[in-house]
Design a protein around this motif. Structure first.
Motif, PDB file in Angstrom:
ATOM      1  N   LEU A 118      -0.501  10.471   3.085  1.00 53.12           N
ATOM      2  CA  LEU A 118      -1.270  10.651   4.423  1.00 53.12           C
ATOM      3  C   LEU A 118      -2.521  10.415   4.264  1.00 53.12           C
ATOM      4  O   LEU A 118      -3.375   9.614   5.363  1.00 53.12           O
ATOM      5  CB  LEU A 118      -1.207  12.026   5.007  1.00 53.12           C
ATOM      6  CG  LEU A 118       0.017  12.647   5.737  1.00 53.12           C
ATOM      7  CD1 LEU A 118       0.194  13.912   5.979  1.00 53.12           C
ATOM      8  CD2 LEU A 118       1.100  11.323   6.346  1.00 53.12           C
ATOM      9  N   GLY A 119      -3.397  10.876   3.264  1.00 51.46           N
ATOM     10  CA  GLY A 119      -4.460  10.528   2.764  1.00 51.46           C
ATOM     11  C   GLY A 119      -4.604   9.068   2.645  1.00 51.46           C
ATOM     12  O   GLY A 119      -5.766   7.803   3.757  1.00 51.46           O
ATOM     13  N   GLY A 120      -3.819   8.547   1.877  1.00 51.84           N
ATOM     14  CA  GLY A 120      -3.955   7.008   1.458  1.00 51.84           C
ATOM     15  C   GLY A 120      -3.945   6.454   2.925  1.00 51.84           C
ATOM     16  O   GLY A 120      -3.829   5.344   3.163  1.00 51.84           O
TER      17      GLY A 120
ATOM     18  N   LEU B  16       3.635  18.538  -1.704  1.00 52.88           N
ATOM     19  CA  LEU B  16       2.325  19.446  -0.329  1.00 52.88           C
ATOM     20  C   LEU B  16       1.309  18.135  -0.738  1.00 52.88           C
ATOM     21  O   LEU B  16       0.571  17.952  -0.198  1.00 52.88           O
ATOM     22  CB  LEU B  16       2.393  20.496   0.112  1.00 52.88           C
ATOM     23  CG  LEU B  16       0.173  21.123   0.664  1.00 52.88           C
ATOM     24  CD1 LEU B  16       0.719  19.485   1.805  1.00 52.88           C
ATOM     25  CD2 LEU B  16       0.107  21.906   0.633  1.00 52.88           C
ATOM     26  N   ILE B  17       1.046  17.863  -1.767  1.00 46.42           N
ATOM     27  CA  ILE B  17       0.122  17.215  -2.868  1.00 46.42           C
ATOM     28  C   ILE B  17       0.440  16.147  -2.560  1.00 46.42           C
ATOM     29  O   ILE B  17      -0.206  14.662  -1.981  1.00 46.42           O
ATOM     30  CB  ILE B  17      -0.495  17.559  -3.996  1.00 46.42           C
ATOM     31  CG1 ILE B  17      -0.914  19.211  -4.188  1.00 46.42           C
ATOM     32  CG2 ILE B  17      -0.979  16.928  -4.687  1.00 46.42           C
ATOM     33  CD1 ILE B  17      -0.972  19.227  -5.768  1.00 46.42           C
TER      34      ILE B  17
ATOM     35  N   ALA C   4       1.448   6.592  -6.532  1.00 44.95           N
ATOM     36  CA  ALA C   4       0.201   7.704  -7.150  1.00 44.95           C
ATOM     37  C   ALA C   4      -0.053   9.149  -6.482  1.00 44.95           C
ATOM     38  O   ALA C   4      -0.405  10.067  -7.338  1.00 44.95           O
ATOM     39  CB  ALA C   4      -1.067   6.937  -6.122  1.00 44.95           C
ATOM     40  N   GLY C   5       0.977   9.177  -5.699  1.00 46.94           N
ATOM     41  CA  GLY C   5       1.484  10.861  -5.672  1.00 46.94           C
ATOM     42  C   GLY C   5       1.795  11.301  -6.214  1.00 46.94           C
ATOM     43  O   GLY C   5       2.094  12.283  -6.763  1.00 46.94           O
TER      44      GLY C   5
ATOM     45  N   SER D  43       0.836  -1.072   0.413  1.00 46.75           N
ATOM     46  CA  SER D  43       0.204  -0.155  -0.215  1.00 46.75           C
ATOM     47  C   SER D  43       0.563   0.955   0.161  1.00 46.75           C
ATOM     48  O   SER D  43       1.017   2.021  -0.224  1.00 46.75           O
ATOM     49  CB  SER D  43      -0.689   0.349   1.643  1.00 46.75           C
ATOM     50  OG  SER D  43      -1.856  -1.253   1.267  1.00 46.75           O
ATOM     51  N   TRP D  44       1.800   1.055   0.674  1.00 46.78           N
ATOM     52  CA  TRP D  44       2.772   2.421   0.846  1.00 46.78           C
ATOM     53  C   TRP D  44       3.357   2.842  -0.926  1.00 46.78           C
ATOM     54  O   TRP D  44       3.605   3.736  -0.925  1.00 46.78           O
ATOM     55  CB  TRP D  44       3.738   2.366   1.979  1.00 46.78           C
ATOM     56  CG  TRP D  44       4.364   3.341   1.962  1.00 46.78           C
ATOM     57  CD1 TRP D  44       6.115   4.225   1.289  1.00 46.78           C
ATOM     58  CD2 TRP D  44       4.044   4.414   2.730  1.00 46.78           C
ATOM     59  NE1 TRP D  44       6.716   5.115   2.237  1.00 46.78           N
ATOM     60  CE2 TRP D  44       5.854   5.720   2.754  1.00 46.78           C
ATOM     61  CE3 TRP D  44       3.336   4.751   3.406  1.00 46.78           C
ATOM     62  CZ2 TRP D  44       5.674   6.804   3.191  1.00 46.78           C
ATOM     63  CZ3 TRP D  44       3.146   5.991   4.330  1.00 46.78           C
ATOM     64  CH2 TRP D  44       4.127   6.626   3.688  1.00 46.78           C
ATOM     65  N   TRP D  45       3.411   1.456  -1.135  1.00 43.57           N
ATOM     66  CA  TRP D  45       4.474   1.537  -2.090  1.00 43.57           C
ATOM     67  C   TRP D  45       3.454   2.726  -3.298  1.00 43.57           C
ATOM     68  O   TRP D  45       3.729   3.353  -4.336  1.00 43.57           O
ATOM     69  CB  TRP D  45       5.412   0.866  -3.192  1.00 43.57           C
ATOM     70  CG  TRP D  45       5.536   0.742  -4.793  1.00 43.57           C
ATOM     71  CD1 TRP D  45       6.947   1.029  -4.590  1.00 43.57           C
ATOM     72  CD2 TRP D  45       5.617   0.335  -5.796  1.00 43.57           C
ATOM     73  NE1 TRP D  45       6.789   0.579  -6.027  1.00 43.57           N
ATOM     74  CE2 TRP D  45       5.365   0.400  -6.658  1.00 43.57           C
ATOM     75  CE3 TRP D  45       3.677  -0.140  -5.846  1.00 43.57           C
ATOM     76  CZ2 TRP D  45       5.673  -0.200  -7.680  1.00 43.57           C
ATOM     77  CZ3 TRP D  45       3.184  -0.648  -7.075  1.00 43.57           C
ATOM     78  CH2 TRP D  45       4.208  -0.558  -8.021  1.00 43.57           C
TER      79      TRP D  45
END
Length: 244
Positions: free
Chosen positions: A70-72, A63-64, A46-47, A39-41
């Motif tokens: 953080l949301g994920g 920031l985005i 995705a970010g 999930s972190w990867w």
């Protein structure tokens, strides 16, 4: 039946039974560690992809990307909290045959050695136990939604359905260790009502927070007592070999 529940809960003091719970917990943690890493990867990917798509760089791009991660991450943690009991139950499913053996060694010492279930058959039973319940609950979801406006029918449908499913699944997990599939099927059909009632008790355990972490092992211990009473009353053999 209540006596079987009391015996099953009381045997949690047994070190061998607790080892099974700890092994399942360790396996569940490993599964979640792998999911968290994946999930972190994915969140990092995705970010970065979103920033590249928007074309924003520098402070705002960072920031985005951070906000997406953080949301994920928050969503993953919430999902992990909600799914942990289910994953814990699935991992315990791989050790339920061992749990049944622990109960037999303490309460039914007259029994001969049980049938050695092949690994693939055990995996199949564990996966079937988890996914049959999930799939049929999804199928019946529209009925739940309709009946949510007509309590207590929604509760009755939930416990009746899961009672039938879990009673059947746990009975088969225990019974196939000693009986042929034909004998298991005959005994299950003959005592469908009793097994559904046992399944309702198991469902109640699975819907209580924290208790549900131990419920699969306790349910197996409970079902061993139910099965032995039914088998002995029916005069069925204690091993498949004796039925041959």
């Amino acid at each position: 039946m209540i006596q079987g529940v009391i015996k099953a809960i009381g045997q949690l003091s047994d070190a061998d039974l607790r080892k099974i719970v700890w092994r399942a917990l360790a396996l569940a943690v490993v599964v979640f560690a792998g999911l968290w890493g994946l999930s972190w990867w994915l969140l990092d990917w995705a970010g970065g992809g979103l920033v590249a798509y928007i074309g924003t760089d520098g402070f705002w791009g960072g920031l985005i990307e951070t906000l997406v991660e953080l949301g994920g991450l928050a969503a993953v943690l919430i999902a992990s909290f909600l799914l942990f009991p289910a994953v814990m139950g699935m991992t315990q499913g791989f050790f339920l045959e061992d749990a049944a053996g622990v109960v037999e060694r303490k309460h039914y010492r007259d029994l001969p050695e049980a049938h050695d279930q092949p690994i693939l058959e055990g995996v199949r039973d564990a996966v079937s136990l988890a996914f049959t319940t999930i799939i049929l609950n999804v199928v019946i979801l529209p009925v739940y939604l309709i009946l949510s406006f007509i309590p207590p029918l929604n509760v009755i449908v939930f416990y009746a359905l899961n009672g039938y499913l879990l009673g059947r699944e746990y009975f088969e997990v225990v019974a196939v260790r000693r009986l042929t599939h034909d004998h298991v099927r005959t005994l299950r059909r003959r005592h469908r009502g009793r097994l559904t009632a046992a399944g309702v008790i198991i469902t109640v355990m699975l819907t209580i927070p924290l208790v549900n972490l131990l419920a699969p092992v306790v349910a197996t211990a409970f079902m061993v007592h139910v099965f032995e009473r039914l088998r002995r009353n029916a005069g069925l053999p204690a091993t498949r070999a004796a039925a041959a």
